[in-house]
Design a protein around this motif. Sequence first.
Motif, mmCIF file in Angstrom:
data_model
loop_
_atom_site.group_PDB
_atom_site.id
_atom_site.type_symbol
_atom_site.label_atom_id
_atom_site.label_comp_id
_atom_site.label_asym_id
_atom_site.label_seq_id
_atom_site.Cartn_x
_atom_site.Cartn_y
_atom_site.Cartn_z
ATOM 1 N N TRP A 57 0.818 -1.202 0.000
ATOM 2 C CA TRP A 57 0.000 0.000 0.000
ATOM 3 C C TRP A 57 0.860 1.264 0.000
ATOM 4 O O TRP A 57 0.570 2.230 -0.705
ATOM 5 C CB TRP A 57 -0.957 0.005 1.191
ATOM 6 C CG TRP A 57 -2.221 -0.739 0.897
ATOM 7 C CD1 TRP A 57 -2.587 -1.939 1.380
ATOM 8 C CD2 TRP A 57 -3.256 -0.322 0.011
ATOM 9 N NE1 TRP A 57 -3.803 -2.317 0.858
ATOM 10 C CE2 TRP A 57 -4.240 -1.322 0.013
ATOM 11 C CE3 TRP A 57 -3.461 0.800 -0.790
ATOM 12 C CZ2 TRP A 57 -5.393 -1.245 -0.758
ATOM 13 C CZ3 TRP A 57 -4.612 0.879 -1.542
ATOM 14 C CH2 TRP A 57 -5.564 -0.133 -1.534
ATOM 15 N N ILE A 58 1.907 1.270 0.772
ATOM 16 C CA ILE A 58 2.810 2.427 0.792
ATOM 17 C C ILE A 58 3.427 2.639 -0.589
ATOM 18 O O ILE A 58 3.512 3.761 -1.086
ATOM 19 C CB ILE A 58 3.899 2.253 1.876
ATOM 20 C CG1 ILE A 58 3.270 2.349 3.264
ATOM 21 C CG2 ILE A 58 5.018 3.283 1.718
ATOM 22 C CD1 ILE A 58 4.197 1.978 4.405
ATOM 23 N N PHE A 59 3.815 1.552 -1.234
ATOM 24 C CA PHE A 59 4.382 1.642 -2.588
ATOM 25 C C PHE A 59 3.373 2.257 -3.550
ATOM 26 O O PHE A 59 3.693 3.160 -4.320
ATOM 27 C CB PHE A 59 4.820 0.255 -3.062
ATOM 28 C CG PHE A 59 5.243 0.213 -4.489
ATOM 29 C CD1 PHE A 59 6.480 0.725 -4.876
ATOM 30 C CD2 PHE A 59 4.416 -0.313 -5.466
ATOM 31 C CE1 PHE A 59 6.878 0.698 -6.187
ATOM 32 C CE2 PHE A 59 4.799 -0.339 -6.782
ATOM 33 C CZ PHE A 59 6.039 0.167 -7.155
ATOM 34 N N PHE A 60 2.126 1.767 -3.538
ATOM 35 C CA PHE A 60 1.105 2.282 -4.447
ATOM 36 C C PHE A 60 0.802 3.749 -4.178
ATOM 37 O O PHE A 60 0.585 4.532 -5.109
ATOM 38 C CB PHE A 60 -0.176 1.444 -4.355
ATOM 39 C CG PHE A 60 -0.088 0.130 -5.075
ATOM 40 C CD1 PHE A 60 0.354 0.057 -6.392
ATOM 41 C CD2 PHE A 60 -0.431 -1.041 -4.438
ATOM 42 C CE1 PHE A 60 0.444 -1.155 -7.055
ATOM 43 C CE2 PHE A 60 -0.353 -2.257 -5.086
ATOM 44 C CZ PHE A 60 0.092 -2.320 -6.404
ATOM 45 N N ILE A 61 0.790 4.132 -2.934
ATOM 46 C CA ILE A 61 0.546 5.537 -2.594
ATOM 47 C C ILE A 61 1.668 6.414 -3.141
ATOM 48 O O ILE A 61 1.417 7.480 -3.710
ATOM 49 C CB ILE A 61 0.376 5.702 -1.063
ATOM 50 C CG1 ILE A 61 -0.943 5.065 -0.610
ATOM 51 C CG2 ILE A 61 0.434 7.176 -0.661
ATOM 52 C CD1 ILE A 61 -1.107 4.950 0.895
ATOM 53 N N CYS A 62 2.909 5.972 -3.003
ATOM 54 C CA CYS A 62 4.044 6.742 -3.532
ATOM 55 C C CYS A 62 3.957 6.868 -5.048
ATOM 56 O O CYS A 62 4.175 7.939 -5.608
ATOM 57 C CB CYS A 62 5.363 6.090 -3.128
ATOM 58 S SG CYS A 62 5.718 6.231 -1.370
ATOM 59 N N VAL A 63 3.651 5.774 -5.737
ATOM 60 C CA VAL A 63 3.508 5.804 -7.200
ATOM 61 C C VAL A 63 2.389 6.755 -7.594
ATOM 62 O O VAL A 63 2.524 7.539 -8.539
ATOM 63 C CB VAL A 63 3.260 4.380 -7.758
ATOM 64 C CG1 VAL A 63 2.837 4.422 -9.209
ATOM 65 C CG2 VAL A 63 4.504 3.526 -7.578
ATOM 66 N N PHE A 64 1.276 6.726 -6.858
ATOM 67 C CA PHE A 64 0.144 7.602 -7.140
ATOM 68 C C PHE A 64 0.535 9.070 -6.980
ATOM 69 O O PHE A 64 0.219 9.906 -7.812
ATOM 70 C CB PHE A 64 -1.031 7.255 -6.209
ATOM 71 C CG PHE A 64 -2.230 8.121 -6.406
ATOM 72 C CD1 PHE A 64 -3.055 7.955 -7.506
ATOM 73 C CD2 PHE A 64 -2.531 9.128 -5.490
ATOM 74 C CE1 PHE A 64 -4.158 8.760 -7.697
ATOM 75 C CE2 PHE A 64 -3.628 9.937 -5.670
ATOM 76 C CZ PHE A 64 -4.452 9.756 -6.773
ATOM 77 N N ILE A 65 1.245 9.397 -5.914
ATOM 78 C CA ILE A 65 1.648 10.785 -5.657
ATOM 79 C C ILE A 65 2.593 11.282 -6.758
ATOM 80 O O ILE A 65 2.425 12.382 -7.274
ATOM 81 C CB ILE A 65 2.300 10.908 -4.263
ATOM 82 C CG1 ILE A 65 1.242 10.725 -3.178
ATOM 83 C CG2 ILE A 65 3.000 12.256 -4.094
ATOM 84 C CD1 ILE A 65 1.796 10.599 -1.776
ATOM 85 N N VAL A 66 3.573 10.460 -7.125
ATOM 86 C CA VAL A 66 4.505 10.854 -8.187
ATOM 87 C C VAL A 66 3.754 11.037 -9.499
ATOM 88 O O VAL A 66 3.970 12.011 -10.223
ATOM 89 C CB VAL A 66 5.647 9.817 -8.329
ATOM 90 C CG1 VAL A 66 6.460 10.078 -9.570
ATOM 91 C CG2 VAL A 66 6.535 9.847 -7.095
ATOM 92 N N GLY A 67 2.867 10.128 -9.813
ATOM 93 C CA GLY A 67 2.082 10.227 -11.046
ATOM 94 C C GLY A 67 1.230 11.476 -11.073
ATOM 95 O O GLY A 67 1.136 12.160 -12.095
#
Length: 178
Positions: free
Chosen positions: A20-30
């Motif tokens: 979940w932390i990984f997906f949140i980081c990817v979402f923020i960068v995107g």
Amino acid sequence: MIMFFYDQKTLNKVAKVALWIFFICVFIVGCSEVSDKMHKTLHPQQAKQESIKAKKEKQKANKTLRADLDSDTQASQTNDNQSDPAAALNYTNYVNSVKYDGNYDITVHVNNNFLALNEQQRISVINNAQAMAKSSLLRSKTVDESEARENPFTTIRLGQEPLGNSKISDPSSFKWYK
């Protein structure tokens, strides 16, 4: 071996949290990338002005680099001492030009004599060119002191042919193609 997780259930929970932390980081960068593109699309005049400003900054930096390289070349020719072995390794004997590419990246164009140098001599020549570039870019206020703590990322070329470039982990070390 120390066990951080006592059972499979705890391990699964930790893995889910990490995912979940990984997906949140990817979402923020995107989202930040999309936001930047949207800003440029919605405000093309401002984006164009920023582009013009960056181009002028590069031109100013390259003008300073040319002047400093010319000055160093003239100084080395006036102080030419054939009995001094260090004079033979003067970077201006091997460097034709230094160009600022933006983002604290430079391209050093060398002459054919550079190919005859061993690796240690090549590194010395390019490190001296980097030092001159760092000084010039600081003086022209293209970079600030915090950026200039390290040498700029450098690409070395003979004409259009790439000879090597800085290692990303250490801009003072190089990967050579020839």
